[in-house]
Design a protein around this motif. Structure first.
Motif, PDB file in Angstrom:
ATOM      1  N   TRP A 151      43.411  52.531  99.595  1.00 14.16           N
ATOM      2  CA  TRP A 151      44.059  51.233  99.740  1.00 14.16           C
ATOM      3  C   TRP A 151      43.804  50.397  98.499  1.00 14.16           C
ATOM      4  O   TRP A 151      42.682  50.340  97.985  1.00 14.16           O
ATOM      5  N   ILE A 152      44.869  49.748  97.993  1.00 13.80           N
ATOM      6  CA  ILE A 152      44.811  49.015  96.724  1.00 13.80           C
ATOM      7  C   ILE A 152      44.838  47.515  96.999  1.00 13.80           C
ATOM      8  O   ILE A 152      45.816  46.989  97.554  1.00 13.80           O
ATOM      9  N   LYS A 153      43.793  46.829  96.597  1.00 18.47           N
ATOM     10  CA  LYS A 153      43.733  45.382  96.792  1.00 18.47           C
ATOM     11  C   LYS A 153      44.502  44.668  95.680  1.00 18.47           C
ATOM     12  O   LYS A 153      44.497  45.108  94.532  1.00 18.47           O
ATOM     13  N   PRO A 154      45.154  43.549  95.974  1.00 15.69           N
ATOM     14  CA  PRO A 154      45.917  42.810  94.955  1.00 15.69           C
ATOM     15  C   PRO A 154      45.001  41.981  94.066  1.00 15.69           C
ATOM     16  O   PRO A 154      43.852  41.684  94.416  1.00 15.69           O
ATOM     17  N   ARG A 155      45.520  41.605  92.886  1.00 15.15           N
ATOM     18  CA  ARG A 155      44.788  40.692  92.008  1.00 15.15           C
ATOM     19  C   ARG A 155      44.702  39.311  92.648  1.00 15.15           C
ATOM     20  O   ARG A 155      43.672  38.653  92.595  1.00 15.15           O
ATOM     21  N   LYS A 168      52.097  58.546  86.000  1.00 12.10           N
ATOM     22  CA  LYS A 168      50.972  59.244  85.399  1.00 12.10           C
ATOM     23  C   LYS A 168      51.164  59.295  83.890  1.00 12.10           C
ATOM     24  O   LYS A 168      52.265  59.572  83.396  1.00 12.10           O
ATOM     25  N   SER A 169      50.092  59.031  83.141  1.00 13.00           N
ATOM     26  CA  SER A 169      50.151  59.036  81.681  1.00 13.00           C
ATOM     27  C   SER A 169      50.058  60.469  81.153  1.00 13.00           C
ATOM     28  O   SER A 169      49.821  61.414  81.912  1.00 13.00           O
ATOM     29  N   SER A 170      50.207  60.624  79.832  1.00 11.23           N
ATOM     30  CA  SER A 170      50.153  61.945  79.215  1.00 11.23           C
ATOM     31  C   SER A 170      48.774  62.579  79.327  1.00 11.23           C
ATOM     32  O   SER A 170      48.632  63.795  79.190  1.00 11.23           O
ATOM     33  N   CYS A 171      47.741  61.781  79.566  1.00 13.12           N
ATOM     34  CA  CYS A 171      46.388  62.325  79.741  1.00 13.12           C
ATOM     35  C   CYS A 171      46.026  62.434  81.219  1.00 13.12           C
ATOM     36  O   CYS A 171      44.847  62.438  81.588  1.00 13.12           O
ATOM     37  N   ASN A 172      47.083  62.518  82.080  1.00 19.83           N
ATOM     38  CA  ASN A 172      46.923  62.762  83.524  1.00 19.83           C
ATOM     39  C   ASN A 172      46.159  61.663  84.252  1.00 19.83           C
ATOM     40  O   ASN A 172      45.446  61.931  85.224  1.00 19.83           O
ATOM     41  N   LYS A 173      46.304  60.435  83.813  1.00 21.29           N
ATOM     42  CA  LYS A 173      45.712  59.302  84.499  1.00 21.29           C
ATOM     43  C   LYS A 173      46.793  58.607  85.338  1.00 21.29           C
ATOM     44  O   LYS A 173      47.809  58.148  84.800  1.00 21.29           O
ATOM     45  N   TYR A 174      46.583  58.525  86.647  1.00 17.57           N
ATOM     46  CA  TYR A 174      47.537  57.844  87.513  1.00 17.57           C
ATOM     47  C   TYR A 174      47.400  56.331  87.349  1.00 17.57           C
ATOM     48  O   TYR A 174      46.306  55.801  87.165  1.00 17.57           O
ATOM     49  N   PHE A 201      43.091  52.838  87.895  1.00 11.35           N
ATOM     50  CA  PHE A 201      42.212  53.432  88.894  1.00 11.35           C
ATOM     51  C   PHE A 201      40.779  53.595  88.392  1.00 11.35           C
ATOM     52  O   PHE A 201      39.848  53.674  89.193  1.00 11.35           O
ATOM     53  N   THR A 202      40.584  53.662  87.085  1.00 10.08           N
ATOM     54  CA  THR A 202      39.223  53.809  86.560  1.00 10.08           C
ATOM     55  C   THR A 202      38.411  52.531  86.735  1.00 10.08           C
ATOM     56  O   THR A 202      37.201  52.578  86.941  1.00 10.08           O
ATOM     57  N   SER A 203      39.077  51.369  86.637  1.00 16.07           N
ATOM     58  CA  SER A 203      38.379  50.094  86.801  1.00 16.07           C
ATOM     59  C   SER A 203      38.624  49.461  88.165  1.00 16.07           C
ATOM     60  O   SER A 203      38.037  48.426  88.489  1.00 16.07           O
ATOM     61  N   ASN A 204      39.517  50.090  88.967  1.00 15.80           N
ATOM     62  CA  ASN A 204      39.873  49.549  90.291  1.00 15.80           C
ATOM     63  C   ASN A 204      40.331  48.095  90.199  1.00 15.80           C
ATOM     64  O   ASN A 204      39.939  47.251  91.018  1.00 15.80           O
ATOM     65  N   SER A 205      41.175  47.801  89.220  1.00 12.72           N
ATOM     66  CA  SER A 205      41.611  46.413  89.041  1.00 12.72           C
ATOM     67  C   SER A 205      42.995  46.374  88.408  1.00 12.72           C
ATOM     68  O   SER A 205      43.451  47.330  87.793  1.00 12.72           O
ATOM     69  N   TRP A 206      43.661  45.220  88.588  1.00 13.41           N
ATOM     70  CA  TRP A 206      44.960  44.955  87.991  1.00 13.41           C
ATOM     71  C   TRP A 206      44.783  44.240  86.659  1.00 13.41           C
ATOM     72  O   TRP A 206      43.842  43.474  86.477  1.00 13.41           O
ATOM     73  N   ILE A 389      41.955  60.386  92.156  1.00 15.20           N
ATOM     74  CA  ILE A 389      42.660  59.752  91.048  1.00 15.20           C
ATOM     75  C   ILE A 389      41.921  58.503  90.569  1.00 15.20           C
ATOM     76  O   ILE A 389      42.332  57.872  89.606  1.00 15.20           O
ATOM     77  N   LEU A 390      40.828  58.152  91.237  1.00 10.57           N
ATOM     78  CA  LEU A 390      40.070  56.973  90.817  1.00 10.57           C
ATOM     79  C   LEU A 390      39.313  57.262  89.538  1.00 10.57           C
ATOM     80  O   LEU A 390      38.922  58.380  89.266  1.00 10.57           O
TER      81      LEU A 390
END
Length: 390
Positions: A151-155, A168-174, A201-206, A389-390
Motif C-alpha cells: 500500500w502506497i501512502k500519499p505525500r 520500470k526504469s532501464s535498471c529494473n527499478k519500479y 520505492f527505495t525511499s518509500n516517498s514521493w 520492488i521496494l
C-alpha cells in the motif's frame, strides 16, 4: 536462491549441489520417493484448471506454482463491479460463446479487522503487477498471482481525478507516476496537468518531477495508460500554437520525462492497447464512417521515432451487429487469431463482449452478471513480489 525456468515456467530454485538442496528442489509423492520439479511442472500444466485448485494446500511452493500455471492458462483479467476476475475467452468462437470466470481475486482491506474486501476503481498494469486505485481513494501495488500487496501512502492526499502509471526504469527499478490535474473533470472533458510526482520505492516517498511538458490534455475516458517495456503511453491532445492535434505521449521512467512520439498520419487515433504475446503497442484509428484500422508499433526508439504497420481493418457493422468505438475504449489485440476483443453492452447489442476480425464478429455472453466490463487486459503472471520492488 534464484529464479530458473523449466519449460518456460519460472521456479524458485536452490542452486547449491548438496543432497539436501536436491531434496528441497523436489516434491515428495510418497514416504520415500521424490518428484523433480521440472517433471511436476509438466504434469500440472496438463491438469484442468478446475482440478488444480485442490492441490494448492500441499505447500506454499505448490500454491505459487499452481497459481502461476492457472494464470498462464487463463491470461485475461477483468474488472467487473469493483472486483478483479481471472477469465478465459474462446477467441475462435464456438457453440457456447461465453466468458468463463476462472476465479475471483480478493483485495483485503489492511485497515479492517475483518475480511472486508476493497472496492477497486481503476487498474493500471505493468509486467505482471497491478497498480490499483480504490473507491475510498487509496493506492496499492498488487501481484494477484502471489496474492501480495504493497500500500502506497500519499505525500499529502490523492484526488479522484489523479492519473497514475506504474513503470520500470532501464535498471529494473519500479516507479509510480502521479499526474495531478487542474480540478475534477467529467469523463468527456479534457484534463490538463498541474503537477507530476514520482514514487520511489527505495525511499518509500514521493518527489515532485520538474517537467515543463504541460501543453497537453487527456480526455477523461483515455486516462488509463498502456505500459510497454516499462514505459507508459497515452493518446492525448496538444494545445500548442492554439491548435488541437492528436499526439502519442510517452513517459520514460528512466529519464522521468515526457516525449511526444510519432503516430501514423491517416485517421483519427482514439484508443491504445498491447498485443498478448510480443507485447507490442497497438492503436485504433477511425479512417472512414464504417472502418476502423488497427495499427501495430514494430519499433519504438528512445528519440520518439516509431515505425508502424497496419494489423487489420474491422467494420463498425457486421451482419447487422453494431458496436461502439469510443475514445479511450478498452480492448485486447490477439495477433495469432487476427482479432480484437471489444466491450459489448452498447447500441443494439446486449452481449458482454465482441470478438471482431476482418470478416467476423463473435458475440460473447457472461453467465453470472449483466454488468459491463470496465477493464479487460492480457495478463502475464510474474513471480516478482509486491514487496520485492521496494
Amino acid at each position: 536462491m534464484s529464479v530458473a525456468s523449466f519449460h518456460g515456467v519460472p521456479s524458485l530454485v536452490d542452486e547449491s549441489d548438496d543432497e539436501e538442496a536436491m531434496e528441497r528442489n523436489a516434491f515428495r509423492i510418497g514416504s520415500e520417493e521424490y518428484l523433480p520439479e521440472d517433471l511436476l511442472v509438466d504434469i500440472l500444466s496438463k491438469v484442468p484448471l478446475a482440478s488444480l485448485a485442490r492441490f494448492r494446500s500441499v505447500s506454499k511452493r505448490w500454491k505459487v506454482l499452481i497459481n502461476y500455471l492457472r494464470f498462464k492458462k487463463s491470461s485475461q483479467i477483468m474488472l467487473i463491479d469493483s472486483r478483479v476476475y481471472l477469465v478465459s475467452i474462446n477467441l475462435l468462437g464456438g457453440q457456447d460463446n461465453v466468458v468463463n470466470i476462472t476465479s475471483q481475486f480478493s483485495l483485503k482491506d489492511p485497515l479492517s479487522s475483518s475480511s472486508k474486501q476493497v472496492n477497486i476503481r481503476e487498474v493500471f498494469h505493468c509486467q505482471g503487477l497491478l497498480l490499483c486505485t480504490t473507491e475510498d481513494n487509496r493506492l496499492v501495488v498488487w501481484n494477484p498471482c502471489l496474492d501480495e500487496t504493497t500500500w502506497i501512502k500519499p505525500r499529502s492526499y490523492y484526488e479522484r481525478s489523479d492519473i497514475f502509471a506504474l513503470g520500470k526504469s532501464s535498471c529494473n527499478k519500479y516507479k509510480i507516476l502521479r499526474i495531478a490535474l487542474h480540478g475534477p473533470r467529467r469523463a468527456f472533458e479534457f484534463m490538463k496537468p498541474r503537477l507530476y510526482e514520482i514514487y520511489d520505492f527505495t525511499s518509500n516517498s514521493w518527489r515532485v518531477v520538474h517537467d515543463e511538458t504541460k501543453d497537453w490534455s487527456i480526455l477523461g475516458l483515455a486516462r488509463r495508460g498502456t505500459c510497454v517495456d516499462g514505459n507508459t503511453y497515452w493518446l492525448s491532445f496538444s494545445s500548442s500554437q492554439q491548435l488541437w492535434m492528436d499526439i502519442l505521449l510517452c513517459f520514460d521512467f528512466s529519464t522521468e520525462r515526457f516525449t511526444s512520439m510519432h503516430i501514423p498520419s491517416s485517421g483519427r487515433m482514439f484508443a491504445l492497447s498491447m498485443t498478448r504475446e510480443e507485447q507490442k503497442l497497438c492503436m485504433l484509428a477511425s479512417v472512414a464512417a464504417d472502418d476502423v484500422d488497427v495499427w501495430m508499433a514494430n519499433k519504438i526508439d528512445s528519440t520518439g521515432a516509431m515505425s508502424w504497420s497496419k494489423f487489420i481493418t474491422v467494420k463498425r457493422v457486421y451482419n447487422n451487429h453494431q458496436w461502439m468505438f469510443l475514445t479511450g475504449m478498452n480492448y485486447l489485440v490477439d495477433e495469432e487469431n487476427k482479432v480484437i476483443v471489444c466491450p459489448g453492452k452498447s447500441l443494439d447489442s446486449g452481449r458482454f463482449l465482441h470478438i471482431v476480425g476482418e470478416d467476423k464478429c463473435i458475440q460473447v455472453n457472461q453467465h453470472d452478471a449483466g454488468s459491463r466490463c470496465s477493464l479487460l487486459l492480457n495478463y502475464a503472471p510474474t513471480l516478482v513480489s509486491a514487496s520485492d520492488i521496494l
